[in-house]
Design a protein around this motif. Structure first.
Motif, short mmCIF file in Angstrom:
data_model
loop_
_atom_site.label_atom_id
_atom_site.label_comp_id
_atom_site.label_asym_id
_atom_site.label_seq_id
_atom_site.Cartn_x
_atom_site.Cartn_y
_atom_site.Cartn_z
N ASP A 74 -20.80 -52.31 31.44
CA ASP A 74 -21.33 -51.59 30.28
C ASP A 74 -22.48 -52.35 29.63
O ASP A 74 -23.47 -51.75 29.21
N SER A 84 -26.99 -44.61 27.04
CA SER A 84 -26.78 -44.74 25.60
C SER A 84 -25.31 -45.08 25.34
O SER A 84 -24.43 -44.69 26.12
N ALA A 86 -23.28 -43.77 23.30
CA ALA A 86 -22.48 -42.56 23.12
C ALA A 86 -22.07 -41.97 24.46
O ALA A 86 -20.94 -41.51 24.63
N VAL A 87 -22.99 -41.96 25.43
CA VAL A 87 -22.68 -41.42 26.75
C VAL A 87 -21.61 -42.26 27.44
O VAL A 87 -20.67 -41.74 28.04
N TRP A 88 -21.75 -43.59 27.36
CA TRP A 88 -20.76 -44.48 27.98
C TRP A 88 -19.39 -44.29 27.34
O TRP A 88 -18.38 -44.18 28.04
N GLN A 89 -19.32 -44.25 26.02
CA GLN A 89 -18.04 -44.12 25.34
C GLN A 89 -17.38 -42.79 25.66
O GLN A 89 -16.15 -42.70 25.82
N ASP A 90 -18.17 -41.74 25.76
CA ASP A 90 -17.63 -40.42 26.10
C ASP A 90 -17.00 -40.44 27.49
O ASP A 90 -15.91 -39.89 27.69
N ALA A 91 -17.65 -41.10 28.45
CA ALA A 91 -17.10 -41.18 29.81
C ALA A 91 -15.83 -42.01 29.84
O ALA A 91 -14.88 -41.69 30.55
N GLU A 93 -13.65 -42.35 27.41
CA GLU A 93 -12.55 -41.61 26.78
C GLU A 93 -12.05 -40.48 27.67
O GLU A 93 -10.87 -40.12 27.61
N ARG A 94 -12.90 -39.91 28.51
CA ARG A 94 -12.50 -38.78 29.36
C ARG A 94 -11.96 -39.21 30.71
O ARG A 94 -11.38 -38.40 31.44
N VAL A 101 -14.77 -43.41 35.30
CA VAL A 101 -16.02 -43.43 34.52
C VAL A 101 -17.22 -43.23 35.43
O VAL A 101 -18.14 -42.47 35.12
N ARG A 110 -26.01 -38.58 34.54
CA ARG A 110 -26.41 -39.48 33.46
C ARG A 110 -27.11 -40.73 33.95
O ARG A 110 -27.88 -41.36 33.19
#
Length: 333
Positions: A74, A84, A86-91, A93-94, A101, A110
């Motif tokens: 990361d 970004s 935000a994009v890393w954190q979203d991946a 969490e999902r 990831v 992305r």
């Protein structure tokens, strides 16, 4: 004939328990980790936790490595704007066992696959260098544990060990004193210093007598091993010196992201964190860096300005002068 014992139909076999690795003194064959080689031959899947890092295996191959002394994937992706936060954190969490990831980022377009695989390979070798360091405590393997990143580019165990040995030999050739690898670093005052490169100037600017080489690497968004190389070259040139570590437990870099391990169903203790491993949120590029307080009883060294050509004060140091003369004489041969 003796009948073979089999598991009754419809019965779930018991989970495999964690296996402890023998200490370095009990190792065989001169391998960096005899247990790691046995797991590769067994085509095992899980995580090998060692004193300075962890190695994740899938079918006997290394799919991920992490260490509190090495910036993670990361950091390499976020520090220079490839992704970004935000994009890393979203991946993160999902992600689950089916969609890691890496797969989520690639499917969403992305990040280019080549860039992701390159950064991942760099992160694996970087962390494996520390994870495979000589250890006085046994390692432990947890069967079935998986990393949230997912299997991206599996690397054979033999390739990881060869690269680790190559890096050790390179550092020893550059400067045989390993103190610069883990002790706080500060700029040295030397006579007629050679001109450092741009990369080395960035390291010197953060060598304030508090930060270690891995901490400098994290703040710069670089691989830890490359920063070790710069630190040893600067030490050999007389531009950098390592301080003795402060008393008490060894200080590890702060702000590292948490380990995202996904244990398989029934796998015991696969999601635990080793004692002493720092856990924090993912770093945000451009955030101000904070250093640890100075050791008790010692004045805090001044924070150096960003180097512009690097002009260091010159004083007569007979030890450094002798080393420089020896180096010049050897280079003249």
């Amino acid at each position: 004939m003796t009948a073979l014992r089999t598991t009754p139909p419809g019965t779930t076999p018991p989970p495999r328990l964690p296996v402890r690795e023998k200490s370095a003194a009990q190792g065989q064959g001169g391998a960096l980790s005899p247990m790691l080689n046995r797991l590769a031959a067994e085509r095992a899947t899980g995580v090998l936790e060692r004193e300075r890092g962890s190695l994740y295996l899938a079918e006997g191959r290394v799919v991920h490595a992490e260490s509190p002394l090495a910036p993670g994937l990361d950091v390499l992706l976020l520090a220079h704007g490839t992704l970004s936060p935000a994009v890393w954190q979203d991946a993160v969490e999902r992600a689950d066992e089916d969609y890691g990831v890496a797969r989520l980022l690639l499917d969403a377009g992305r990040v280019p696959r080549g860039a992701l695989e390159l950064c991942h390979l760099e992160a694996v070798f970087d962390a494996a260098y520390f994870a495979l360091a000589p250890s006085s405590t046994p390692g432990r393997f947890h069967y079935g544990a998986r990393h949230r990143l997912g299997a991206l580019s599996p690397v054979p165990v033999g390739a990881v060990e060869r690269e680790t040995l190559r890096r050790r030999a390179l550092l020893d050739r550059l400067w045989p004193d390993p103190a610069t690898d883990g002790s706080p670093l500060r700029r040295a005052e030397t006579v007629a210093p050679p001109a450092p490169t741009a990369r080395q100037c960035a390291v010197l600017a953060l060598a304030d007598g508090i930060r270690t080489a891995p901490e400098i690497a994290r703040e710069l968004g670089r691989q830890a091993f490359h920063t070790l190389v710069d630190a040893r070259r600067l030490a050999a040139a007389g531009l950098l010196t390592a301080l003795f570590p402060p008393p008490g437990p060894h200080r590890l870099p702060t702000g590292f992201p948490p380990r995202h391990a996904l244990p398989a169903a029934g796998s015991p203790a696969a999601a635990g964190h080793p004692a002493g491993e720092p856990v924090a949120g993912a770093p945000v590029p451009g955030a101000p860096a904070t250093g640890a307080p100075a050791a008790a009883g010692l004045p805090a060294p001044p924070v150096p300005d960003a180097p512009q050509g690097i002009a260091l004060p010159r004083v007569n140091d007979p030890d450094i002068t002798l080393l420089k003369r020896l180096r010049d004489a050897l280079e003249a041969l």
